[in-house]
Motif scaffolding. Structure first.
Motif, PDB file in Angstrom:
ATOM      1  N   GLN A  80      10.831  19.352  -2.569  1.00  0.00           N
ATOM      2  CA  GLN A  80       9.961  19.183  -1.422  1.00  0.00           C
ATOM      3  C   GLN A  80       8.791  18.282  -1.813  1.00  0.00           C
ATOM      4  O   GLN A  80       8.342  18.302  -2.969  1.00  0.00           O
ATOM      5  CB  GLN A  80       9.455  20.536  -0.928  1.00  0.00           C
ATOM      6  CG  GLN A  80      10.541  21.431  -0.358  1.00  0.00           C
ATOM      7  CD  GLN A  80      11.186  20.857   0.887  1.00  0.00           C
ATOM      8  OE1 GLN A  80      10.590  20.044   1.602  1.00  0.00           O
ATOM      9  NE2 GLN A  80      12.431  21.264   1.155  1.00  0.00           N
ATOM     10  N   PRO A  81       8.288  17.483  -0.875  1.00  0.00           N
ATOM     11  CA  PRO A  81       7.258  16.475  -1.200  1.00  0.00           C
ATOM     12  C   PRO A  81       5.872  17.085  -1.370  1.00  0.00           C
ATOM     13  O   PRO A  81       4.948  16.776  -0.608  1.00  0.00           O
ATOM     14  CB  PRO A  81       7.331  15.522  -0.017  1.00  0.00           C
ATOM     15  CG  PRO A  81       7.800  16.375   1.106  1.00  0.00           C
ATOM     16  CD  PRO A  81       8.747  17.370   0.512  1.00  0.00           C
ATOM     17  N   LEU A  82       5.719  17.952  -2.360  1.00  0.00           N
ATOM     18  CA  LEU A  82       4.456  18.648  -2.586  1.00  0.00           C
ATOM     19  C   LEU A  82       3.385  17.680  -3.070  1.00  0.00           C
ATOM     20  O   LEU A  82       3.581  16.936  -4.031  1.00  0.00           O
ATOM     21  CB  LEU A  82       4.673  19.761  -3.612  1.00  0.00           C
ATOM     22  CG  LEU A  82       3.452  20.591  -4.000  1.00  0.00           C
ATOM     23  CD1 LEU A  82       2.911  21.357  -2.809  1.00  0.00           C
ATOM     24  CD2 LEU A  82       3.808  21.549  -5.140  1.00  0.00           C
ATOM     25  N   ILE A  83       2.252  17.669  -2.407  1.00  0.00           N
ATOM     26  CA  ILE A  83       1.081  16.826  -2.709  1.00  0.00           C
ATOM     27  C   ILE A  83       1.479  15.347  -2.608  1.00  0.00           C
ATOM     28  O   ILE A  83       1.717  14.661  -3.606  1.00  0.00           O
ATOM     29  CB  ILE A  83       0.475  17.130  -4.083  1.00  0.00           C
ATOM     30  CG1 ILE A  83       0.308  18.635  -4.288  1.00  0.00           C
ATOM     31  CG2 ILE A  83      -0.875  16.417  -4.259  1.00  0.00           C
ATOM     32  CD1 ILE A  83      -0.191  19.038  -5.656  1.00  0.00           C
ATOM     33  N   PRO A  84       1.545  14.796  -1.395  1.00  0.00           N
ATOM     34  CA  PRO A  84       1.999  13.404  -1.179  1.00  0.00           C
ATOM     35  C   PRO A  84       0.915  12.402  -1.547  1.00  0.00           C
ATOM     36  O   PRO A  84       0.281  11.785  -0.701  1.00  0.00           O
ATOM     37  CB  PRO A  84       2.311  13.387   0.317  1.00  0.00           C
ATOM     38  CG  PRO A  84       1.342  14.376   0.902  1.00  0.00           C
ATOM     39  CD  PRO A  84       1.201  15.480  -0.137  1.00  0.00           C
ATOM     40  N   ILE A  85       0.752  12.186  -2.828  1.00  0.00           N
ATOM     41  CA  ILE A  85      -0.431  11.511  -3.357  1.00  0.00           C
ATOM     42  C   ILE A  85      -0.433  10.006  -3.142  1.00  0.00           C
ATOM     43  O   ILE A  85      -1.477   9.367  -3.170  1.00  0.00           O
ATOM     44  CB  ILE A  85      -0.578  11.854  -4.862  1.00  0.00           C
ATOM     45  CG1 ILE A  85      -1.999  11.580  -5.348  1.00  0.00           C
ATOM     46  CG2 ILE A  85       0.478  11.127  -5.691  1.00  0.00           C
ATOM     47  CD1 ILE A  85      -2.299  12.186  -6.711  1.00  0.00           C
ATOM     48  N   ASP A  86       0.726   9.406  -2.904  1.00  0.00           N
ATOM     49  CA  ASP A  86       0.779   7.954  -2.698  1.00  0.00           C
ATOM     50  C   ASP A  86       2.006   7.616  -1.864  1.00  0.00           C
ATOM     51  O   ASP A  86       2.980   8.386  -1.816  1.00  0.00           O
ATOM     52  CB  ASP A  86       0.824   7.217  -4.039  1.00  0.00           C
ATOM     53  CG  ASP A  86       0.460   5.739  -3.910  1.00  0.00           C
ATOM     54  OD1 ASP A  86      -0.095   5.346  -2.862  1.00  0.00           O
ATOM     55  OD2 ASP A  86       0.728   4.964  -4.854  1.00  0.00           O
ATOM     56  N   LEU A  87       1.958   6.464  -1.203  1.00  0.00           N
ATOM     57  CA  LEU A  87       3.122   5.961  -0.486  1.00  0.00           C
ATOM     58  C   LEU A  87       3.089   4.453  -0.464  1.00  0.00           C
ATOM     59  O   LEU A  87       2.031   3.830  -0.652  1.00  0.00           O
ATOM     60  CB  LEU A  87       3.192   6.504   0.936  1.00  0.00           C
ATOM     61  CG  LEU A  87       2.440   5.774   2.064  1.00  0.00           C
ATOM     62  CD1 LEU A  87       3.009   6.163   3.416  1.00  0.00           C
ATOM     63  CD2 LEU A  87       0.955   6.057   1.998  1.00  0.00           C
ATOM     64  N   SER A  88       4.260   3.852  -0.269  1.00  0.00           N
ATOM     65  CA  SER A  88       4.361   2.401  -0.170  1.00  0.00           C
ATOM     66  C   SER A  88       5.598   2.057   0.641  1.00  0.00           C
ATOM     67  O   SER A  88       6.479   2.902   0.852  1.00  0.00           O
ATOM     68  CB  SER A  88       4.443   1.771  -1.567  1.00  0.00           C
ATOM     69  OG  SER A  88       4.302   0.360  -1.484  1.00  0.00           O
ATOM     70  N   PHE A  89       5.658   0.796   1.119  1.00  0.00           N
ATOM     71  CA  PHE A  89       6.797   0.326   1.895  1.00  0.00           C
ATOM     72  C   PHE A  89       7.552  -0.749   1.128  1.00  0.00           C
ATOM     73  O   PHE A  89       6.938  -1.607   0.470  1.00  0.00           O
ATOM     74  CB  PHE A  89       6.338  -0.254   3.232  1.00  0.00           C
ATOM     75  CG  PHE A  89       6.157   0.770   4.311  1.00  0.00           C
ATOM     76  CD1 PHE A  89       7.158   1.020   5.230  1.00  0.00           C
ATOM     77  CD2 PHE A  89       4.979   1.495   4.399  1.00  0.00           C
ATOM     78  CE1 PHE A  89       7.003   1.967   6.226  1.00  0.00           C
ATOM     79  CE2 PHE A  89       4.806   2.442   5.387  1.00  0.00           C
ATOM     80  CZ  PHE A  89       5.825   2.687   6.311  1.00  0.00           C
ATOM     81  N   ALA A  90       8.873  -0.693   1.219  1.00  0.00           N
ATOM     82  CA  ALA A  90       9.674  -1.797   0.723  1.00  0.00           C
ATOM     83  C   ALA A  90       9.357  -3.021   1.569  1.00  0.00           C
ATOM     84  O   ALA A  90       9.244  -2.919   2.796  1.00  0.00           O
ATOM     85  CB  ALA A  90      11.161  -1.455   0.798  1.00  0.00           C
ATOM     86  N   PRO A  91       9.180  -4.203   0.961  1.00  0.00           N
ATOM     87  CA  PRO A  91       8.723  -5.387   1.703  1.00  0.00           C
ATOM     88  C   PRO A  91       9.692  -5.765   2.827  1.00  0.00           C
ATOM     89  O   PRO A  91      10.914  -5.668   2.679  1.00  0.00           O
ATOM     90  CB  PRO A  91       8.644  -6.471   0.631  1.00  0.00           C
ATOM     91  CG  PRO A  91       9.533  -6.008  -0.463  1.00  0.00           C
ATOM     92  CD  PRO A  91       9.444  -4.515  -0.457  1.00  0.00           C
TER      93      PRO A  91
END
Length: 927
Positions: free
Chosen positions: A426-437
């Motif tokens: 489970q995505p516990l503590i979603p500290i960062d995110l980014s998108f594929a270009p």
């Protein structure tokens, strides 16, 4: 280093002292990038609301209105070598740039890593044309000149890929690193505000933006590190009405992530900056029901925005609404809601701001339902969630219909694809995110679950799918040879032809190389030497929800989820005992004498950090670390039954050892307790970490006269009567936990009585009696009574409303909605265990039930009993004089950190004429 081969998280150390985990990589012998510099005129428009600095680097002492730095800091730093600022080409159309724990240059040829707990920054030469991609570390720059623990936090690389920038959170510095493609070196330094946390660069590269978490401001700098602006976010929050009637001041807002739009032209003036408020804010228009049933939807997330054109003010706040129904039911069949809190990261994609955040559900019930082996586990899944929220950049409005609750989506995915429990995350503590270009595919980093989660969106922002047909989740620890644990940043290659990403990991101190095509980890390279310690292991166990630390080891919860960086999520949880605000842990131990520990929880029901094993088992659903055997994976049968009597070694105890009974810590010692001993010392490591949790730095920019006057008011108001001593609280464990003192029937705490010191105001303490309630009292009422103080935050006998300025707070009842949360009309159980004041500057609400939203409300007439507890005339003035005094004492409270001189309890005793530490006055009777 301790051998962890048989530990359920054994793979945590397999790469601890390795040589990179990804095999040898060829040296990069290519020539440095010498592309032509852009000599066009940069757009320099930006709102400037402060006085510009006049030097390119800060090498002097802090301004006179600042407290001295804590031990180990170095405010006077040697100047870097004199290197001309490198020319910065204008940005071509592309994705917006924001800082993170790891950053790639726009040309993907250089990576920069902030080694957060190793006090260094690593530079890598990258090659994504090979299979798998290769990383070669070309430099590791120590941040020791700025302090022994400067905390490099977020990094970014400029548009030309030649220069990097890093913010040092504890040292409060912005540092420039030049020569990324040659010989990396520090070439510039600038002072920031308090606790810099977010970093971004404008599309043309003309401006850098730094969020100052404690101050509530955003600093604006040129690449030569001249500060040219200071954006104050506090007025926007003050005017929103979410905090009641309050004047703007430093420290109302707590900004974290920052991102800037990029419309592809060669001007910054028409771009917009978005900044997250880390903490959710109470919606005063939502009335909490008498049973607290709607407490999951009483708060909302907040995002700030301002334009980069000249004169653009900070606009009205953008509100992220709560989720009324998460799709998870508790053991009572009640639907669970949640509100966005801890807004960690942002990314702009396809005219939308995507925000990763925790979504917290503070309403009970918590803990397991039923009896083994028929345990109802639903409650373990109804507390902490993760979301991706959205803002439409064309309307600057949230799009609640597109908010994605990740746990619900991944739970459905696992069920539909019959994914084995051991492979679920489970995505516990979603500290960062980014998108594929050039796609609508986002990747979210689960700090507490050591995994990366894929989410694919439609052009309108609605969710298409989570996971992929290749792999439902990218588990960073799936392969012991390339494993990563506790990831805190992701960087996806900018070249759309290269489907790869890099993830930096805290505990394993390495960088994972991901193939986004196969959704797997294809390599790992050491970022910095992985020297192991009990503190680092304890930090890992505090963060992770894997292995034995949450339900099924799948990452449903962890200590860090409610205590970010060991501090507080500022949420009032509705526990079985009643509403309880999350307590920040930096005041748990004295930094000068770690053996000096506060009694724990709001009602002094624990005396050892390892007592929270019950939270691991009961709130998070984990097997826990007090075990007599090690199974792979962990199973409940491994547990030591330490909270029930009449057991036998090695699986149980004859006398209970939980809470105030006996000593859980004794189960970690060489002989254990009567032969019952935990076979792993993980809780000893967690306690080692708890002893060194760092307090936030005091706010910068406070008026020195106000801070000085506020300190005097604190002293003359006898505030040290509750908040004296090294921990800024008189609460302390005044005995040695063990059978002599803690035996549930005959221990000294049960048998011996205490009395009020002569002169102590009787109304401010419980009625004297035994130090623990008599054994015939219900276990749910156990506590150390002499530590409690009645300062007017609980209603009188016969009333159930919590005392608060809104008059609509959670009722002061337990979950049965019949029993009073504290006291139950028993005079010996009246009051609460005073918290420490370290960390008071990172926001409210305050008191045990979140009764006051701000410090201004804390000093309102509603809480006169609190601030006049030991001085009947404190703040008794009216009008402008009182307003001035409130402003001054708030300034002092905002300035408090580990460097602030404390008020010794002995000094408070001299002023008061009695010992305010009632428990301490009993010390001669206790070993």
């Amino acid at each position: 280093m301790r051998d962890l081969r048989f530990h359920p998280l054994a793979l945590a150390c397999l790469l601890a002292v390795g040589c990179g985990g990804g095999g040898s990589t060829p040296a990069d012998t290519g020539a440095a990038d010498t592309g032509a510099a852009d000599t066009g005129t940069a757009d320099t428009a930006v709102m400037d609301t402060g006085t510009a600095d006049t030097s390119t680097m800060d090498t002097g002492t802090p301004p006179p209105d600042q407290p001295p730095p804590p031990d180990g800091d170095k405010e006077d730093v040697p100047p870097p070598e004199d290197v001309p600022e490198e020319m910065e080409p204008e940005r071509v159309p592309g994705v917006p740039t924001m800082g993170a724990g790891i950053a790639l240059a726009p040309n993907d040829q250089v990576a920069l890593v902030a080694n957060r707990d190793a006090n260094s920054v690593s530079v890598f030469r990258t090659d994504f044309t090979t299979t798998p991609p290769t990383l070669t570390r070309t430099a590791e720059l120590s941040m020791a000149p700025f302090g022994a623990n400067a905390e490099p936090w977020s990094v970014i690389v400029n548009n030309g890929g030649t220069t990097g920038f890093v913010i040092l959170r504890r040292a409060q510095r912005l540092v420039r690193i030049s020569g990324l493609r040659g010989t990396p070196r520090i070439t510039g330094i600038a002072a920031t505000g308090s606790e810099p946390s977010g970093l971004a660069i404008s599309p043309t590269g003309a401006r850098l933006f730094v969020t100052n978490f404690v101050d509530g401001t955003v600093g604006v700098y040129t690449q030569s590190l001249l500060r040219v602006g200071l954006i104050d976010l506090n007025p926007a929050l003050a005017s929103s009405g979410l905090l009641g009637t309050v004047s703007p001041r430093l420290g109302l807002a707590h900004p974290r992530a920052i991102v800037i739009t990029n419309n592809g032209n060669r001007s910054d003036a028409d771009e917009t900056v978005y900044v997250t408020e880390f903490f959710a804010q109470r919606d005063p228009t939502v009335m909490i029901g008498n049973d607290g049933a709607n407490s999951d939807i009483t708060h909302q997330g907040v995002v700030y925005r301002f334009g980069l054109g000249a004169g653009n003010p900070v606009g009205p706040i953008i509100r992220i609404p709560p989720i009324a129904n998460t799709g998870f039911q508790d053991s009572r069949g009640q639907n669970t809601g949640c509100f966005p809190n801890q807004l960690f990261a942002m990314k702009i994609n396809n005219n939308r701001v995507f925000i990763s955040a925790s979504c917290e559900s503070p309403r009970g019930p918590t803990g397991p339902a039923g009896m083994a082996p028929m345990i109802d586990t639903r409650n373990f899944k109804t507390q902490m969630f993760s979301i991706i929220a959205q803002i439409d950049t064309r309307t600057n409005m949230a799009v609640p219909a597109n908010t994605v609750l990740l746990q619900r989506r991944f739970e459905d995915l696992f069920t539909a694809n019959m994914v084995p429990g051991g492979e679920q995350r489970q995505p516990l503590i979603p500290i960062d995110l980014s998108f594929a270009p050039m796609t609508n595919i986002a990747y979210v980093v689960g700090y507490g679950s050591s995994a990366v989660f894929r989410a694919r969106f439609m052009d309108d922002g609605s969710l298409m799918e989570v996971g992929s047909s290749t792999a439902p989740v990218i588990r960073l620890n799936a392969n012991p040879m390339t494993q990563g644990l506790d990831p805190y940043g992701i960087a996806i290659v900018n070249d759309p032809a290269r489907s790869a990403a890099l993830v930096v990991n805290e505990f394993t101190r390495n960088v994972n190389i991901l193939s986004l095509e196969t959704q797997t980890v294809v390599g790992a390279v050491e970022s910095t030497a992985n020297a192991m310690s009990d503190v680092r292991r304890g930090r890992h166990f505090f963060v992770t929800g894997l292995g034995r630390w949450s339900l099924g080891g799948q990452g449903w919860n962890s200590c860090e989820a409610c205590h970010p960086n060991g501090l507080t999520d500022n949420v009032t949880w509705y526990f079985p005992r009643g509403p309880r605000q999350t307590i920040s842990l930096e005041s748990m131990h004295s930094r000068r004498n770690p053996a000096d520990q506060r009694l724990l929880n709001w009602t002094a029901i624990f005396d050892e950090g390892s007592d929270f094993e019950l939270n691991t088992r009961g709130n998070s659903g984990g097997v826990g670390a007090l075990v007599h055997a090690i199974s792979m994976p962990p199973v409940a049968a491994d547990r030591i039954a330490f909270d029930a009597a009449m057991g036998m070694a090695p699986t149980g105890v004859r006398v209970p050892q939980q809470g105030l009974n006996g000593s859980v810590r004794s189960l970690l010692s060489a002989g254990g307790f009567e032969g019952t001993r935990a076979v792993i010392p993980d809780w000893a490591d967690v306690e080692a970490y708890m002893r060194v949790i760092r307090a936030p730095r005091g706010a910068r920019g406070l008026a020195s006269a106000d801070v000085t006057a506020g300190r005097t008011l604190f002293q003359t108001g006898n505030c040290a009567g509750c908040h004296g001593g090294d921990k800024w609280t008189i609460s302390r464990v005044f005995y040695t936990p063990g059978e002599a003192n803690n035996n549930p029937a005959m221990g000294a705490l049960r048998m011996r009585s205490w009395t009020l010191p002569a002169g102590f105001p009787a109304a401010r303490a419980p009625a004297p009696g035994t130090l623990r309630p008599p054994a015939d009292r219900a276990a749910a009422h156990d506590q150390i009574t002499c530590a409690l103080r009645n300062v007017g935050t609980m209603p009188p006998a016969g009333m159930v409303e919590t005392v608060g300025v809104l008059r609509q707070d959670q009722v002061e009842l337990r979950q049965d909605m019949m029993t009073r949360g504290q006291g139950d009309a028993n005079p010996q159980e009246t009051g609460f265990n005073p918290p420490g004041l370290l960390g008071v500057n990172v926001g409210g609400p305050y008191f045990h039930a979140g009764n006051a939203r701000t410090l201004e409300e804390l000093f309102s007439a509603t809480f006169q009993t609190h601030y006049q507890a030991f001085s009947s005339n404190f703040l008794a003035t009216t009008g402008a004089t009182r307003d001035t005094q409130v402003r001054q004492i708030i300034a002092f409270l905002m300035s408090i950190d580990e460097a602030t001189p404390v008020f010794p309890i002995a000094e408070a005793q001299t002023r008061l004429g009695f010992n305010p530490d009632i428990c301490g006055s009993q010390m001669p009777a206790f070993p």
